[in-house]
Design an enzyme around this catalytic site. Structure first.
Site, PDB file in Angstrom:
ATOM      1  N   GLU A 116      32.327  39.193  46.012  1.00 61.23           N
ATOM      2  CA  GLU A 116      33.768  39.471  45.953  1.00 61.23           C
ATOM      3  C   GLU A 116      34.217  40.126  47.249  1.00 61.23           C
ATOM      4  O   GLU A 116      33.393  40.515  48.088  1.00 61.23           O
ATOM      5  CB  GLU A 116      34.079  40.364  44.746  1.00 61.23           C
ATOM      6  CG  GLU A 116      33.870  39.632  43.428  1.00 61.23           C
ATOM      7  CD  GLU A 116      34.188  40.489  42.219  1.00 61.23           C
ATOM      8  OE1 GLU A 116      35.285  41.054  42.169  1.00 61.23           O
ATOM      9  OE2 GLU A 116      33.330  40.595  41.335  1.00 61.23           O
ATOM     10  N   HIS A 242      46.043  43.556  42.501  1.00 65.81           N
ATOM     11  CA  HIS A 242      45.108  42.438  42.646  1.00 65.81           C
ATOM     12  C   HIS A 242      45.894  41.277  43.239  1.00 65.81           C
ATOM     13  O   HIS A 242      46.999  40.974  42.781  1.00 65.81           O
ATOM     14  CB  HIS A 242      44.529  42.062  41.280  1.00 65.81           C
ATOM     15  CG  HIS A 242      43.303  41.213  41.383  1.00 65.81           C
ATOM     16  ND1 HIS A 242      43.332  39.930  41.882  1.00 65.81           N
ATOM     17  CD2 HIS A 242      42.007  41.458  41.066  1.00 65.81           C
ATOM     18  CE1 HIS A 242      42.104  39.431  41.856  1.00 65.81           C
ATOM     19  NE2 HIS A 242      41.277  40.344  41.379  1.00 65.81           N
ATOM     20  N   ARG A 288      40.979  43.803  49.080  1.00 69.26           N
ATOM     21  CA  ARG A 288      42.160  43.502  48.267  1.00 69.26           C
ATOM     22  C   ARG A 288      43.478  43.991  48.827  1.00 69.26           C
ATOM     23  O   ARG A 288      44.491  43.323  48.712  1.00 69.26           O
ATOM     24  CB  ARG A 288      41.997  44.181  46.911  1.00 69.26           C
ATOM     25  CG  ARG A 288      41.431  43.261  45.960  1.00 69.26           C
ATOM     26  CD  ARG A 288      41.289  43.899  44.650  1.00 69.26           C
ATOM     27  NE  ARG A 288      40.141  43.242  44.080  1.00 69.26           N
ATOM     28  CZ  ARG A 288      39.602  43.583  42.953  1.00 69.26           C
ATOM     29  NH1 ARG A 288      40.094  44.571  42.270  1.00 69.26           N
ATOM     30  NH2 ARG A 288      38.584  42.923  42.502  1.00 69.26           N
ATOM     31  N   HIS A 349      46.841  46.418  39.174  1.00 68.82           N
ATOM     32  CA  HIS A 349      45.542  46.091  38.567  1.00 68.82           C
ATOM     33  C   HIS A 349      44.721  47.321  38.228  1.00 68.82           C
ATOM     34  O   HIS A 349      44.123  47.407  37.173  1.00 68.82           O
ATOM     35  CB  HIS A 349      44.792  45.221  39.575  1.00 68.82           C
ATOM     36  CG  HIS A 349      43.443  44.747  39.125  1.00 68.82           C
ATOM     37  ND1 HIS A 349      43.280  43.947  38.022  1.00 68.82           N
ATOM     38  CD2 HIS A 349      42.202  44.938  39.639  1.00 68.82           C
ATOM     39  CE1 HIS A 349      41.988  43.674  37.861  1.00 68.82           C
ATOM     40  NE2 HIS A 349      41.310  44.284  38.824  1.00 68.82           N
ATOM     41  N   ARG A 384      39.695  50.689  46.077  1.00 68.05           N
ATOM     42  CA  ARG A 384      38.437  50.442  45.362  1.00 68.05           C
ATOM     43  C   ARG A 384      37.815  49.126  45.798  1.00 68.05           C
ATOM     44  O   ARG A 384      38.483  48.095  45.881  1.00 68.05           O
ATOM     45  CB  ARG A 384      38.702  50.374  43.863  1.00 68.05           C
ATOM     46  CG  ARG A 384      37.501  49.964  43.045  1.00 68.05           C
ATOM     47  CD  ARG A 384      37.839  49.929  41.589  1.00 68.05           C
ATOM     48  NE  ARG A 384      38.773  48.877  41.281  1.00 68.05           N
ATOM     49  CZ  ARG A 384      38.431  47.712  40.713  1.00 68.05           C
ATOM     50  NH1 ARG A 384      37.173  47.468  40.402  1.00 68.05           N
ATOM     51  NH2 ARG A 384      39.348  46.812  40.454  1.00 68.05           N
TER      52      ARG A 384
HETATM   53  P1  FAD Z   1      39.357  50.894  29.277  1.00 69.65           P
HETATM   54  O1  FAD Z   1      38.347  49.839  29.221  1.00 69.65           O
HETATM   55  O2  FAD Z   1      40.711  50.514  29.696  1.00 69.65           O
HETATM   56  O3  FAD Z   1      39.440  51.564  27.837  1.00 69.65           O
HETATM   57  C1  FAD Z   1      40.437  52.508  27.559  1.00 69.65           C
HETATM   58  C2  FAD Z   1      40.399  52.805  26.084  1.00 69.65           C
HETATM   59  O4  FAD Z   1      41.218  53.922  25.788  1.00 69.65           O
HETATM   60  C3  FAD Z   1      40.914  51.675  25.205  1.00 69.65           C
HETATM   61  O5  FAD Z   1      40.072  51.584  24.101  1.00 69.65           O
HETATM   62  C4  FAD Z   1      42.294  52.171  24.765  1.00 69.65           C
HETATM   63  O6  FAD Z   1      42.730  51.650  23.541  1.00 69.65           O
HETATM   64  C5  FAD Z   1      42.028  53.645  24.663  1.00 69.65           C
HETATM   65  N1  FAD Z   1      43.221  54.495  24.745  1.00 69.65           N
HETATM   66  C6  FAD Z   1      44.112  54.601  25.741  1.00 69.65           C
HETATM   67  N2  FAD Z   1      45.035  55.535  25.442  1.00 69.65           N
HETATM   68  C7  FAD Z   1      44.709  56.030  24.230  1.00 69.65           C
HETATM   69  C8  FAD Z   1      45.278  57.001  23.371  1.00 69.65           C
HETATM   70  N3  FAD Z   1      46.399  57.670  23.671  1.00 69.65           N
HETATM   71  N4  FAD Z   1      44.679  57.249  22.186  1.00 69.65           N
HETATM   72  C9  FAD Z   1      43.559  56.582  21.823  1.00 69.65           C
HETATM   73  N5  FAD Z   1      42.980  55.643  22.600  1.00 69.65           N
HETATM   74  C10 FAD Z   1      43.550  55.382  23.784  1.00 69.65           C
HETATM   75  N6  FAD Z   1      36.355  46.220  37.130  1.00 69.65           N
HETATM   76  C11 FAD Z   1      35.149  45.860  37.586  1.00 69.65           C
HETATM   77  O7  FAD Z   1      34.350  46.709  37.995  1.00 69.65           O
HETATM   78  N7  FAD Z   1      34.796  44.553  37.587  1.00 69.65           N
HETATM   79  C12 FAD Z   1      35.609  43.558  37.150  1.00 69.65           C
HETATM   80  O8  FAD Z   1      35.251  42.405  37.137  1.00 69.65           O
HETATM   81  C13 FAD Z   1      36.891  43.918  36.691  1.00 69.65           C
HETATM   82  N8  FAD Z   1      37.769  42.972  36.274  1.00 69.65           N
HETATM   83  C14 FAD Z   1      38.952  43.372  35.729  1.00 69.65           C
HETATM   84  C15 FAD Z   1      39.813  42.395  35.223  1.00 69.65           C
HETATM   85  C16 FAD Z   1      40.990  42.775  34.600  1.00 69.65           C
HETATM   86  C17 FAD Z   1      41.921  41.718  34.045  1.00 69.65           C
HETATM   87  C18 FAD Z   1      41.324  44.144  34.506  1.00 69.65           C
HETATM   88  C19 FAD Z   1      42.595  44.565  33.836  1.00 69.65           C
HETATM   89  C20 FAD Z   1      40.492  45.104  35.043  1.00 69.65           C
HETATM   90  C21 FAD Z   1      39.307  44.726  35.665  1.00 69.65           C
HETATM   91  N9  FAD Z   1      38.441  45.677  36.195  1.00 69.65           N
HETATM   92  C22 FAD Z   1      37.222  45.284  36.674  1.00 69.65           C
HETATM   93  C23 FAD Z   1      38.710  47.100  36.033  1.00 69.65           C
HETATM   94  C24 FAD Z   1      37.875  47.615  34.847  1.00 69.65           C
HETATM   95  O9  FAD Z   1      37.901  46.642  33.821  1.00 69.65           O
HETATM   96  C25 FAD Z   1      38.394  48.922  34.312  1.00 69.65           C
HETATM   97  O10 FAD Z   1      38.591  49.825  35.336  1.00 69.65           O
HETATM   98  C26 FAD Z   1      37.391  49.519  33.335  1.00 69.65           C
HETATM   99  O11 FAD Z   1      37.075  48.568  32.350  1.00 69.65           O
HETATM  100  C27 FAD Z   1      37.954  50.767  32.713  1.00 69.65           C
HETATM  101  O12 FAD Z   1      37.109  51.165  31.665  1.00 69.65           O
HETATM  102  P2  FAD Z   1      37.473  52.457  30.825  1.00 69.65           P
HETATM  103  O13 FAD Z   1      36.435  52.578  29.779  1.00 69.65           O
HETATM  104  O14 FAD Z   1      37.718  53.580  31.733  1.00 69.65           O
HETATM  105  O15 FAD Z   1      38.899  52.112  30.185  1.00 69.65           O
HETATM  106  C1  SIN Z   2      38.092  40.251  39.583  1.00 73.46           C
HETATM  107  O1  SIN Z   2      37.311  39.620  38.889  1.00 73.46           O
HETATM  108  O2  SIN Z   2      38.720  39.793  40.533  1.00 73.46           O
HETATM  109  C2  SIN Z   2      38.318  41.677  39.233  1.00 73.46           C
HETATM  110  C3  SIN Z   2      37.231  42.479  39.797  1.00 73.46           C
HETATM  111  C4  SIN Z   2      37.612  43.920  39.869  1.00 73.46           C
HETATM  112  O3  SIN Z   2      38.743  44.296  39.611  1.00 73.46           O
HETATM  113  O4  SIN Z   2      36.728  44.704  40.238  1.00 73.46           O
END
Ligand code: FAD
Ligand code: SIN
Length: 546
Positions: A116, A242, A288, A349, A384
């Site tokens: 990437e 993104h 990015r 993103h 990032r």
């Molecule tokens: P999240 O996975 O967002 O989980 C947050 C949780 O908190 C959820 O369960 C939500 O319901 C809960 N929540 C929020 N507010 C409350 C509240 N008030 N009360 C109770 N529950 C609450 N990163 C990478 O490293 N590689 C990738 O390939 C990548 N691809 C991505 C593609 C997309 C489309 C997106 C949107 C993001 C991507 N990212 C990627 C970023 C990455 O997915 C996120 O940064 C990461 O998953 C965040 O994980 P987390 O556990 O911190 O939060």
């Molecule tokens: C992607 O697959 O382009 C998302 C990867 C990331 O946000 O780290």
């Protein structure tokens, strides 16, 4: 109802669930999550999780790529331990049942490694282009078998509960987090969760912007709660856009993974002409911020609505097996990616800033931890590196666990009386249009004035509008009974305010923050985090010296 637990985790993405699995050996764990347990940003991650796996690759190279991307603001010691601890955390995910795509022939590594933007090596482990869904599947299955973990679905945390009566050795007041008020919106009741340790794992805030790759849960609740509680917040100006979100009237937030460019996808204008060579030597695979800014500029110059991402030179079999989800989804919208270039636009993103934590996930409030996208750990700095956030989440969830385990025997159950949620005087709103209208207004305002390219004038305009809307929302919040929409609206208004406050504070351009009035980086004055907190007197964000 009052619910007592040892550890309260707010959020069930990769950070919350991987911590819950570990913390289950210490005591009782309550995970509250505001929709179904798999619904999270994690669930939509496509590209994968970055870690050194190939014998040709090295920690030094991953560290260097991360630091370059961070534009001078990544904390080198954090980058080093995250990169070095990554492979062990990934082995743990595999032990818990995550199935990453394997290499067809093992050549110095077991897994198929994607590439990437900004990475100088192939080092992204993935599960096709549905990496996040596979991670959530394995983690939710594992958690459901654990007797000491209870997951409360459709529970929205409203606010943290603090005690402000503890004193440190200097005699200053040090509040401790004792739990949270949580709204069960199916039963329409607010519960009091009392806990010895509270962990924010509530993810990012893409929904603050009109166009985003994030699902509806991403409303920055954890950041808003921590801010209201008085925690330090940092680097909110660094919103990652993104470059390639599918442009189609019926496609809501569908990402076209950077891995498509990693496999040779080329960005073109509508005319078919390439343009990235004018912006960066890595062309379409540049970091990015560079790609998003370049697309923004080209769209403003041409007046077009989108640019094209062309991967038509790869054959159909490769595309449908390497990117099954993107291939299928695009076909649903009438785009055959083996034949047609894909129309794409930049979209909000990822949040690089958040609740400030130390190397073990501790915030500036005792008993309150944060890990995952909600936290500002020092890893990403001003930008990032792709696929470093899933990595950061598992490394910091582990370190948070280590610190909680160390403190566990010393921290007693909070025995203070906690006032139950009080909604006396609040009535049912008869004008929910106010909520939907303000939602829309905030997201449009942020998109137009606090987007990829900013200026002092645009930021001032945004501040005036968001302040006004914020006051209206607070009044509404005081008078009417809570609903999920109202709670989220209140939070996005606060997060918008914090993004604007940080963006106005940083008088330079660096990484993801680009201000036309200060187009250059100013290392002399700004090689530091932007740290803010809530002023006890005015209630508004005020800068702290970092
Ligand atoms: P999240 O996975 O967002 O989980 C947050 C949780 O908190 C959820 O369960 C939500 O319901 C809960 N929540 C929020 N507010 C409350 C509240 N008030 N009360 C109770 N529950 C609450 N990163 C990478 O490293 N590689 C990738 O390939 C990548 N691809 C991505 C593609 C997309 C489309 C997106 C949107 C993001 C991507 N990212 C990627 C970023 C990455 O997915 C996120 O940064 C990461 O998953 C965040 O994980 P987390 O556990 O911190 O939060
Ligand atoms: C992607 O697959 O382009 C998302 C990867 C990331 O946000 O780290």
């Amino acid at each position: 109802m009052e619910i007592t637990t040892d550890i309260l985790i707010i959020g069930s993405g990769i950070a919350g669930l991987s911590l819950a699995i570990k913390a289950s050996e210490l005591g009782t764990v309550a995970v509250v999550t505001k929709k179904e347990k798999f619904e999270s940003n994690t669930n939509y991650a496509q590209g994968g999780i970055a870690a050194v796996h190939d014998q040709q690759d090295s920690y030094e190279s991953h560290i260097r790529d991360t630091l370059i991307c961070g534009a001078g603001l990544s904390h080198p010691e954090v980058v080093e331990f995250v990169v070095k601890e990554g492979p062990a955390r990934i082995e743990e995910l595999v032990r818990w049942g995550v199935e990453f795509t394997r290499a067809e022939i093992e050549v110095g590594h077991t897994y198929d490694l994607g590439r990437e933007g900004g990475h100088s090596h192939r080092r992204v482990l993935h599960a096709g282009d549905l990496t996040g869904r596979e991670i959530e599947r394995a983690l939710t299955e594992k958690v459901s078998r654990m007797k000491t973990v209870h997951v409360y679905e459709n529970f929205v945390a409203i606010d943290l509960i603090l005690s402000s009566s503890l004193k440190d050795q200097q005699g200053t007041q040090r509040p401790r987090c004792l739990g949270a008020y949580v709204y069960d919106y199916h039963q329409n009741v607010v519960h009091t969760f009392r806990a010895r340790f509270v962990v924010l794992a509530s993810g990012g805030c893409g929904k603050v912007y009109l166009v985003t790759t994030n699902p509806d849960i991403a409303t920055g609740d954890g950041i808003a709660m921590a801010y209201r509680a008085g925690a330090l917040i940092a680097n909110m100006e660094f919103i990652q856009f993104h470059p390639t979100c599918l442009y189609h009237p019926e496609a809501k937030s569908f990402l076209i993974s950077e891995a498509v460019r990693g496999e040779g996808g080329v960005l073109r204008l509508k005319s078919g002409e390439t343009f990235m060579e004018r912006y960066h030597p890595m062309k379409s695979l540049a970091p990015r911020d560079v790609v998003a800014k370049a697309i923004d500029r080209e769209l403003k110059r041409s007046g077009d609505d989108y640019v094209l991402l062309d991967i038509t030179h790869r054959d159909r079999d490769f595309l449908s097996s390497r990117f099954p989800n993107i291939y299928r989804k695009c076909l649903e919208f009438g785009i055959d990616i083996a034949v047609d270039p894909i129309p794409v636009v930049p979209a909000a993103h990822y949040l690089c800033g958040g609740v400030m934590v130390n190397h073990f996930g501790e915030t500036t409030i005792d008993g309150l931890f944060a890990c995952g996208e909600v936290a500002c750990t020092g890893l990403h700095g001003a930008n990032r590196l792709a696929s470093n956030s899933l990595l950061e989440a598992v490394v910091f969830a582990h370190r948070t666990f280590l610190r909680i385990a160390e403190m566990f025997p010393k921290v007693p159950e909070p025995d203070m009386t906690i006032r139950p949620w009080d909604n006396r005087g609040a009535t049912e709103s008869d004008e929910s249009i106010v909520v939907s209208h303000n939602w829309d207004e905030i997201r449009r305002c942020m998109w137009h004035y606090v987007g990829i390219v900013r200026s002092d004038k645009r930021l001032e305009r945004a501040k005036r509008r968001i302040d006004l809307i914020g006051r209206e929302i607070e009044e509404y919040y005081r008078n009417f009974v809570v609903t999920r929409d109202l709670l989220e609206l209140r939070n996005i208004a606060i997060v918008a305010k914090l993004i604007i406050a940080c963006a106005m504070t940083r008088k330079e351009s660096r990484g993801l923050h680009y201000n036309l009035d200060y187009p250059e980086a100013d290392d002399q004055n700004w090689l530091r985090d932007t740290v803010i907190s809530r002023s006890p007197s005015s209630g508004s964000p005020h800068p702290e010296r970092s």
